[in-house]
Design a protein around this motif. Structure first.
Motif, PDB file in Angstrom:
ATOM      1  N   LYS A 150       0.612  -1.071  -0.037  1.00  0.00           N
ATOM      2  CA  LYS A 150      -0.158  -0.158  -0.154  1.00  0.00           C
ATOM      3  C   LYS A 150       0.673   1.329  -0.016  1.00  0.00           C
ATOM      4  CE  LYS A 150      -4.392  -1.504   2.173  1.00  0.00           C
ATOM      5  NZ  LYS A 150      -5.261  -1.102   3.603  1.00  0.00           N
ATOM      6  N   ILE A 151       2.004   1.362   0.588  1.00  0.00           N
ATOM      7  CA  ILE A 151       2.829   2.665   0.924  1.00  0.00           C
ATOM      8  C   ILE A 151       3.108   3.218  -0.362  1.00  0.00           C
ATOM      9  CG2 ILE A 151       5.098   1.520   1.111  1.00  0.00           C
ATOM     10  CD1 ILE A 151       3.348   4.379   3.132  1.00  0.00           C
ATOM     11  N   PHE A 152       3.191   2.425  -1.432  1.00  0.00           N
ATOM     12  CA  PHE A 152       3.761   3.023  -2.753  1.00  0.00           C
ATOM     13  C   PHE A 152       2.760   4.017  -3.384  1.00  0.00           C
ATOM     14  CE2 PHE A 152       6.610  -0.672  -2.683  1.00  0.00           C
ATOM     15  CZ  PHE A 152       7.867   0.050  -2.957  1.00  0.00           C
ATOM     16  N   ILE A 153       1.509   3.932  -3.012  1.00  0.00           N
ATOM     17  CA  ILE A 153       0.221   4.732  -3.497  1.00  0.00           C
ATOM     18  C   ILE A 153       0.411   6.136  -2.966  1.00  0.00           C
ATOM     19  CG2 ILE A 153      -2.172   4.845  -3.925  1.00  0.00           C
ATOM     20  CD1 ILE A 153      -2.227   1.646  -3.699  1.00  0.00           C
ATOM     21  N   PRO A 154       0.237   6.224  -1.720  1.00  0.00           N
ATOM     22  CA  PRO A 154       0.567   7.617  -1.418  1.00  0.00           C
ATOM     23  C   PRO A 154       1.736   8.118  -1.616  1.00  0.00           C
ATOM     24  CG  PRO A 154       0.481   6.039   0.462  1.00  0.00           C
ATOM     25  CD  PRO A 154       0.072   5.219  -0.515  1.00  0.00           C
ATOM     26  N   LEU A 155       2.807   7.208  -1.530  1.00  0.00           N
ATOM     27  CA  LEU A 155       4.180   7.836  -1.915  1.00  0.00           C
ATOM     28  C   LEU A 155       4.233   8.457  -3.332  1.00  0.00           C
ATOM     29  CD1 LEU A 155       7.283   8.209  -1.060  1.00  0.00           C
ATOM     30  CD2 LEU A 155       7.681   5.843  -1.734  1.00  0.00           C
ATOM     31  N   GLU A 250      -0.297   5.388  16.196  1.00  0.00           N
ATOM     32  CA  GLU A 250       0.948   5.354  17.260  1.00  0.00           C
ATOM     33  C   GLU A 250       2.273   4.643  16.736  1.00  0.00           C
ATOM     34  OE1 GLU A 250       1.620   7.644  19.521  1.00  0.00           O
ATOM     35  OE2 GLU A 250      -0.385   8.335  19.560  1.00  0.00           O
ATOM     36  N   GLY A 251       2.362   4.769  15.445  1.00  0.00           N
ATOM     37  CA  GLY A 251       3.584   3.872  14.937  1.00  0.00           C
ATOM     38  C   GLY A 251       3.020   2.891  14.125  1.00  0.00           C
ATOM     39  N   ARG A 252       1.835   2.487  14.124  1.00  0.00           N
ATOM     40  CA  ARG A 252       1.061   1.340  13.356  1.00  0.00           C
ATOM     41  C   ARG A 252       0.455   2.056  12.113  1.00  0.00           C
ATOM     42  NH1 ARG A 252      -3.220  -0.360  15.905  1.00  0.00           N
ATOM     43  NH2 ARG A 252      -3.068   1.366  17.174  1.00  0.00           N
ATOM     44  N   LEU A 253       0.865   1.400  10.854  1.00  0.00           N
ATOM     45  CA  LEU A 253       0.478   2.040   9.672  1.00  0.00           C
ATOM     46  C   LEU A 253      -0.922   1.885   9.321  1.00  0.00           C
ATOM     47  CD1 LEU A 253       2.099   3.620   7.311  1.00  0.00           C
ATOM     48  CD2 LEU A 253       2.345   1.362   6.251  1.00  0.00           C
ATOM     49  N   GLN A 254      -1.634   0.617   9.765  1.00  0.00           N
ATOM     50  CA  GLN A 254      -3.010   0.369   9.379  1.00  0.00           C
ATOM     51  C   GLN A 254      -3.410  -0.350  10.605  1.00  0.00           C
ATOM     52  OE1 GLN A 254      -2.877  -1.657   5.570  1.00  0.00           O
ATOM     53  NE2 GLN A 254      -1.054  -2.573   6.322  1.00  0.00           N
ATOM     54  N   GLU A 255      -4.951  -0.253  10.703  1.00  0.00           N
ATOM     55  CA  GLU A 255      -5.626  -1.133  11.558  1.00  0.00           C
ATOM     56  C   GLU A 255      -5.429  -2.471  11.401  1.00  0.00           C
ATOM     57  OE1 GLU A 255      -9.543  -0.109  11.322  1.00  0.00           O
ATOM     58  OE2 GLU A 255      -9.504   2.350  11.221  1.00  0.00           O
ATOM     59  N   GLY A 256      -5.427  -3.142  12.792  1.00  0.00           N
ATOM     60  CA  GLY A 256      -5.274  -4.356  13.025  1.00  0.00           C
ATOM     61  C   GLY A 256      -3.781  -4.976  13.179  1.00  0.00           C
ATOM     62  N   GLU A 257      -2.928  -3.995  12.808  1.00  0.00           N
ATOM     63  CA  GLU A 257      -1.334  -4.181  13.077  1.00  0.00           C
ATOM     64  C   GLU A 257      -1.001  -4.291  14.705  1.00  0.00           C
ATOM     65  OE1 GLU A 257       2.940  -1.998  12.166  1.00  0.00           O
ATOM     66  OE2 GLU A 257       1.061  -1.713  10.867  1.00  0.00           O
ATOM     67  N   HIS A 258      -0.287  -5.338  15.056  1.00  0.00           N
ATOM     68  CA  HIS A 258       0.060  -5.497  16.395  1.00  0.00           C
ATOM     69  C   HIS A 258       1.333  -6.365  16.513  1.00  0.00           C
ATOM     70  CE1 HIS A 258      -1.599  -9.647  16.365  1.00  0.00           C
ATOM     71  NE2 HIS A 258      -2.759  -9.266  15.519  1.00  0.00           N
ATOM     72  N   ALA A 259       2.127  -6.193  17.677  1.00  0.00           N
ATOM     73  CA  ALA A 259       3.057  -7.215  17.929  1.00  0.00           C
ATOM     74  C   ALA A 259       2.548  -8.751  17.889  1.00  0.00           C
ATOM     75  CB  ALA A 259       3.848  -6.981  19.059  1.00  0.00           C
ATOM     76  N   GLU A 260       3.407  -9.754  17.632  1.00  0.00           N
ATOM     77  CA  GLU A 260       2.912 -11.229  17.782  1.00  0.00           C
ATOM     78  C   GLU A 260       3.362 -11.852  18.981  1.00  0.00           C
ATOM     79  OE1 GLU A 260       2.452 -12.491  13.182  1.00  0.00           O
ATOM     80  OE2 GLU A 260       4.244 -12.732  13.925  1.00  0.00           O
ATOM     81  N   PHE A 261       3.365 -11.163  20.079  1.00  0.00           N
ATOM     82  CA  PHE A 261       3.832 -11.584  21.312  1.00  0.00           C
ATOM     83  C   PHE A 261       3.538 -10.729  22.516  1.00  0.00           C
ATOM     84  CE2 PHE A 261       7.535  -9.907  18.915  1.00  0.00           C
ATOM     85  CZ  PHE A 261       7.708  -8.554  19.667  1.00  0.00           C
ATOM     86  N   ARG A 385      -7.636   7.143   2.355  1.00  0.00           N
ATOM     87  CA  ARG A 385      -8.393   6.686   1.661  1.00  0.00           C
ATOM     88  C   ARG A 385      -8.163   4.815   1.579  1.00  0.00           C
ATOM     89  NH1 ARG A 385     -13.043   8.457  -0.774  1.00  0.00           N
ATOM     90  NH2 ARG A 385     -12.420   7.541  -2.724  1.00  0.00           N
ATOM     91  N   LEU A 386      -7.013   4.700   1.860  1.00  0.00           N
ATOM     92  CA  LEU A 386      -6.536   3.234   1.953  1.00  0.00           C
ATOM     93  C   LEU A 386      -6.842   2.398   2.897  1.00  0.00           C
ATOM     94  CD1 LEU A 386      -3.353   3.822  -0.574  1.00  0.00           C
ATOM     95  CD2 LEU A 386      -5.566   2.685  -1.219  1.00  0.00           C
ATOM     96  N   LYS A 387      -7.408   3.239   3.979  1.00  0.00           N
ATOM     97  CA  LYS A 387      -7.556   2.557   5.185  1.00  0.00           C
ATOM     98  C   LYS A 387      -6.401   2.514   5.981  1.00  0.00           C
ATOM     99  CE  LYS A 387     -11.834   1.734   4.228  1.00  0.00           C
ATOM    100  NZ  LYS A 387     -12.893   2.880   4.692  1.00  0.00           N
ATOM    101  N   MET A 388      -5.449   3.356   5.617  1.00  0.00           N
ATOM    102  CA  MET A 388      -4.120   3.410   6.646  1.00  0.00           C
ATOM    103  C   MET A 388      -4.278   4.599   7.451  1.00  0.00           C
ATOM    104  SD  MET A 388      -1.495   3.526   3.167  1.00  0.00           S
ATOM    105  CE  MET A 388      -0.007   3.323   4.127  1.00  0.00           C
ATOM    106  N   TYR A 389      -3.516   4.374   8.617  1.00  0.00           N
ATOM    107  CA  TYR A 389      -3.627   5.888   9.429  1.00  0.00           C
ATOM    108  C   TYR A 389      -2.731   7.131   8.758  1.00  0.00           C
ATOM    109  CZ  TYR A 389      -4.965   2.779  13.417  1.00  0.00           C
ATOM    110  OH  TYR A 389      -5.613   1.897  14.361  1.00  0.00           O
ATOM    111  N   PRO A 390      -3.766   8.126   8.596  1.00  0.00           N
ATOM    112  CA  PRO A 390      -3.141   9.144   7.903  1.00  0.00           C
ATOM    113  C   PRO A 390      -1.776   9.916   8.267  1.00  0.00           C
ATOM    114  CG  PRO A 390      -5.429   9.838   8.870  1.00  0.00           C
ATOM    115  CD  PRO A 390      -5.027   8.144   9.328  1.00  0.00           C
ATOM    116  N   ILE A 391      -1.843   9.906   9.614  1.00  0.00           N
ATOM    117  CA  ILE A 391      -0.542  10.508  10.361  1.00  0.00           C
ATOM    118  C   ILE A 391       0.634   9.686   9.972  1.00  0.00           C
ATOM    119  CG2 ILE A 391       0.564  10.827  12.179  1.00  0.00           C
ATOM    120  CD1 ILE A 391      -2.185  12.286  13.468  1.00  0.00           C
ATOM    121  N   GLU A 392       0.357   8.429  10.116  1.00  0.00           N
ATOM    122  CA  GLU A 392       1.584   7.531   9.860  1.00  0.00           C
ATOM    123  C   GLU A 392       1.880   7.653   8.365  1.00  0.00           C
ATOM    124  OE1 GLU A 392       1.219   6.856  13.657  1.00  0.00           O
ATOM    125  OE2 GLU A 392      -0.324   6.990  12.407  1.00  0.00           O
ATOM    126  N   ALA A 393       0.897   7.638   7.319  1.00  0.00           N
ATOM    127  CA  ALA A 393       1.123   7.551   5.982  1.00  0.00           C
ATOM    128  C   ALA A 393       1.771   9.079   5.529  1.00  0.00           C
ATOM    129  CB  ALA A 393      -0.006   7.599   5.182  1.00  0.00           C
TER     130      ALA A 393
END
Length: 447
Positions: A150-155, A250-261, A385-393
């Motif tokens: 996804k990141i290539f699109i806003p870039l 808060e540093g996560r690019l999109q919803e649902g992102e989390h550490a795996e531990f 628009r791409l369901k990313m956190y706008p501040i992180e994008a």
């Protein structure tokens, strides 16, 4: 009689432990990560070495100097009202040593130690390797893949909009479309100095028949001031995120992102041991060496090659869960303890103050600010628009206008989002390489 004997029984233990407890309290007061008494001791020792006319070149002494300088400058920035919320700590840690070096206010012995250590060890890339590998290995696998796609699109959208807006603004201010585009807008988004300004100046010189040094002197101020603008705007976005939490992960690019531990209350993975942390460190170094080999063989930027190898390791489950957890600890250590000393080293040895000041005229300022702002605003809205956190994008797009790897560190520090480093490297390295290639092709056609 009982009253008189009771008093010593109560106060004696308090007197007995007053000294260490008072000292321990003092040791818990820190300048950055340095306990105040140790800070005073380091300062006295460095002054003593200067008075003796020689500072040891040991790595331990160099680390002490960088820590003392970096955390001191950052502490000033953190205590400034208003500006502390928009990245003043990162700005001070980078640009105060740059000014001190230029004005000869930094003792020559200290400056030589810092410059020699920074250039001989190249520890910027140790920092980037630890941050990239640690943040990638601690990401959720599905979100990792989606984020990189996804990141290539806003870039891309931000690059096009910034090129148009910056060129139009510069032209309207009388700079001319040709000069604005090739000497202000393109250098801002070219990927920094080593990967951007230098290749650009070589290409421009060859195409236009000019001296490479003269061209380099023209494009470098735009790189420097563009990076400073991005740092300020990134700090502003961090402040905006605190006011409107729904706009940021808060540093996560999109919803649902989390550490795996599972994390402890201190914010580190549970059950991590020292051998695994050491193994994670050497893993990060090994992947960086893979990147270096790719550069030698394919002429592909080492940090980007390392990034892709780390992604492959993550997606193929080539790294155990314990090593993934330990990699996160390595990432946290470097982001907490090494960032400001690194920025101090960058400022003193790699940030020419005179080149930065050279761009400070009103037409250049407005053009540069317009370019960086449009790049980030486009990232903000396209990311949303791409369901990313706008501040992180927007922050990732900001890194496209940064001073290469050093700019990424400063921008993400100001934004308090160091975990975005993998995406920042995509923005800086790949985005910058594309801009340099296309602009040289366009200049050859315009000649």
């Amino acid at each position: 009689m009982k009253a008189s004997t009771a008093t010593p029984l109560v106060t004696a233990p308090e007197r007995k432990y007053q000294w260490p407890q008072a000292w321990w309290q003092l040791m818990e007061y820190r300048i950055g990560v340095i306990p105040l008494p140790i800070y005073c001791l380091l300062l006295a020792l460095i002054v003593g070495f200067i008075s003796k006319g020689k500072i040891p070149t040991d790595i331990s002494v160099s680390i002490a100097i960088l820590a003392l300088g970096g955390f001191t400058c950052a502490e000033f920035g953190k205590r400034l009202p208003i500006f502390r919320h928009i990245g003043a700590a990162a700005i001070f840690a980078t640009f105060i040593p740059s000014y001190l070096a230029f004005s000869h206010l930094l003792p020559d012995l200290v400056l030589k130690n810092v410059v020699d250590f920074t250039k001989s060890t190249n520890f910027l890339y140790l920092f980037i390797a630890s941050i990239i590998v640690g943040s990638i290995l601690s990401m959720d696998r599905t979100i990792l893949v989606q984020g990189f796609l996804k990141i290539f699109i806003p870039l891309a959208a931000g690059t096009v909009v910034a090129a148009l807006v910056g060129t139009l603004v510069g032209s309207a201010l009388g700079l001319g479309a040709f000069h604005t585009f090739f000497y202000i807008v393109v250098p801002i988004m070219a990927g920094g100095v080593g990967e951007g300004a230098i290749p650009l100046s070589i290409g421009y010189a060859g195409i236009l028949g000019q001296a490479q040094g003269d061209v380099f002197a023209q494009v470098l101020p735009s790189v420097m001031l563009g990076s400073l603008t991005a740092i300020l705007f990134a700090g502003g976005l961090n402040f905006l995120g605190k006011k409107y939490p729904h706009l940021t992960g808060e540093g996560r690019l999109q919803e649902g992102e989390h550490a795996e531990f599972t994390m402890t209350e201190e914010g580190i993975p549970a059950g991590v041991d020292i051998p695994h942390i050491a193994a994670a460190g050497i893993t990060a170094i090994s992947l960086y060496m893979v990147g270096l080999m790719c550069f030698k063989i394919f002429d592909f930027p080492a940090p980007v090659a390392m990034l892709f190898v780390a992604v492959i390791f993550k997606l193929s489950r080539a790294v155990s869960p314990q090593l993934e957890q330990a990699s996160f600890v390595v990432y946290k250590f470097f982001s907490t303890a090494v960032t400001y000393p690194l920025l101090f080293a960058i400022g003193a040895s790699m940030t020419p103050w005179d080149k930065l000041v050279a761009a400070f005229n009103i037409t250049n300022l407005i053009t540069i600010i317009s370019t960086v702002a449009s790049l980030m605003v486009t990232g903000f809205f396209v990311g949303r628009r791409l369901k990313m956190y706008p501040i992180e994008a927007a922050i990732v797009n900001a890194c496209h206008s940064g001073q290469g790897g050093t700019g990424d560190v400063a921008i993400l520090t100001a934004a308090n989002r160091m975990q975005l480093m993998p995406f920042a490297q995509i923005s800086t390295r790949i985005g910058g390489a594309i801009v340099v290639t296309l602009s040289l092709f366009a200049l050859a056609q315009c000649k």
